[in-house]
Design an enzyme around this catalytic site. Sequence first.
Site, mmCIF file in Angstrom:
data_model
loop_
_atom_site.group_PDB
_atom_site.id
_atom_site.type_symbol
_atom_site.label_atom_id
_atom_site.label_comp_id
_atom_site.label_asym_id
_atom_site.label_seq_id
_atom_site.Cartn_x
_atom_site.Cartn_y
_atom_site.Cartn_z
ATOM 1 N N ASN A 231 0.847 -1.194 0.000
ATOM 2 C CA ASN A 231 0.000 0.000 0.000
ATOM 3 C C ASN A 231 0.880 1.240 0.000
ATOM 4 O OD1 ASN A 231 -2.395 1.646 0.430
ATOM 5 N ND2 ASN A 231 -1.775 1.825 2.578
ATOM 6 N N HIS B 241 0.861 5.047 1.410
ATOM 7 C CA HIS B 241 0.140 5.900 2.367
ATOM 8 C C HIS B 241 0.799 7.285 2.381
ATOM 9 C CE1 HIS B 241 -2.347 6.939 5.759
ATOM 10 N NE2 HIS B 241 -1.268 7.507 6.281
ATOM 11 N N GLU C 96 6.346 14.452 -5.185
ATOM 12 C CA GLU C 96 7.739 14.266 -4.739
ATOM 13 C C GLU C 96 7.989 12.882 -4.133
ATOM 14 O OE1 GLU C 96 9.099 17.415 -2.179
ATOM 15 O OE2 GLU C 96 8.452 18.969 -3.583
HETATM 16 C C1 GAR Z 1 -3.049 9.115 -2.604
HETATM 17 O O1 GAR Z 1 -2.541 10.258 -1.968
HETATM 18 C C2 GAR Z 1 -2.864 7.902 -1.707
HETATM 19 O O2 GAR Z 1 -1.678 7.916 -0.973
HETATM 20 C C3 GAR Z 1 -4.040 8.049 -0.793
HETATM 21 O O3 GAR Z 1 -5.098 8.449 -1.627
HETATM 22 C C4 GAR Z 1 -4.574 9.202 -2.732
HETATM 23 C C5 GAR Z 1 -5.072 8.566 -4.016
HETATM 24 O O4 GAR Z 1 -4.668 9.268 -5.149
HETATM 25 N N1 GAR Z 1 -4.276 6.818 -0.113
HETATM 26 C C6 GAR Z 1 -4.637 6.755 1.170
HETATM 27 O O5 GAR Z 1 -4.866 7.735 1.845
HETATM 28 C C7 GAR Z 1 -4.757 5.345 1.720
HETATM 29 N N2 GAR Z 1 -4.747 5.372 3.158
HETATM 30 P P1 GAR Z 1 -4.698 8.626 -6.607
HETATM 31 O O6 GAR Z 1 -6.061 7.952 -6.797
HETATM 32 O O7 GAR Z 1 -4.557 9.812 -7.524
HETATM 33 O O8 GAR Z 1 -3.556 7.667 -6.721
#
Ligand code: GAR
Length: 194
Positions: A108, A110, A179
């Site tokens: 995952n 995070h 980043e």
């Molecule tokens: C990302 O920032 C990811 O790290 C976060 O959701 C966003 C999804 O963006 N995930 C979490 O918070 C999981 N706990 P994306 O759909 O553009 O990749």
Amino acid sequence: MTKIAVLVSGGGTNLQALIDAWKKGSLENGELSLVVSSVAGAFALERAQKAGIKTITIERKNYKKAEEFDKVLTSVLSEHQINLVVLAGFLSVVGPQTVKTFKNKIINVHPSLIPSFCGKGFYGTHVHKAALEYGVKITGATVHYVNDVIDGGQIILQKAVDVLVSDTPETLQQRVMQEAEWVLLPQAVAMICK
Ligand code: GAR
């Protein structure tokens, strides 16, 4: 060949980072075989289709019980003979059956430096809002293995990102993705595939 499934729920910018790395030949022997979305119509699905990757939607809201969703997810991943599961902005909880069946094969990304700002309720911009409210000067992203504890599995990679005085949850989210997340996630996948 490592058959990879990417699990998404939203915009899919992390999925895009993986697609770009794959097209450049940077995922070692990894192949993006499947994208699973827990939300119908997620933009991530369009990104996958454009890249020629098979997509399946398993809508979380269609399942009353978490166990039912968990069971369907396990069977879909098993049917596709997936060797590595990547949670990339997957905002549903991966249940115990999936975790057990794919032990040490789920990772995952995070958007914080675990163990800060993680666990139940910490997802998306909530994470960045909490970091700004606490007043930390450095945050970042973590790629980790998934076990039964939310955001509690072994850490694979982390990268720090400065917090600016002018940051809002949205600007901080964008910078952490750019980043850290989009750099770390393909790197971790390549490392595991190798
Ligand atoms: C990302 O920032 C990811 O790290 C976060 O959701 C966003 C999804 O963006 N995930 C979490 O918070 C999981 N706990 P994306 O759909 O553009 O990749």
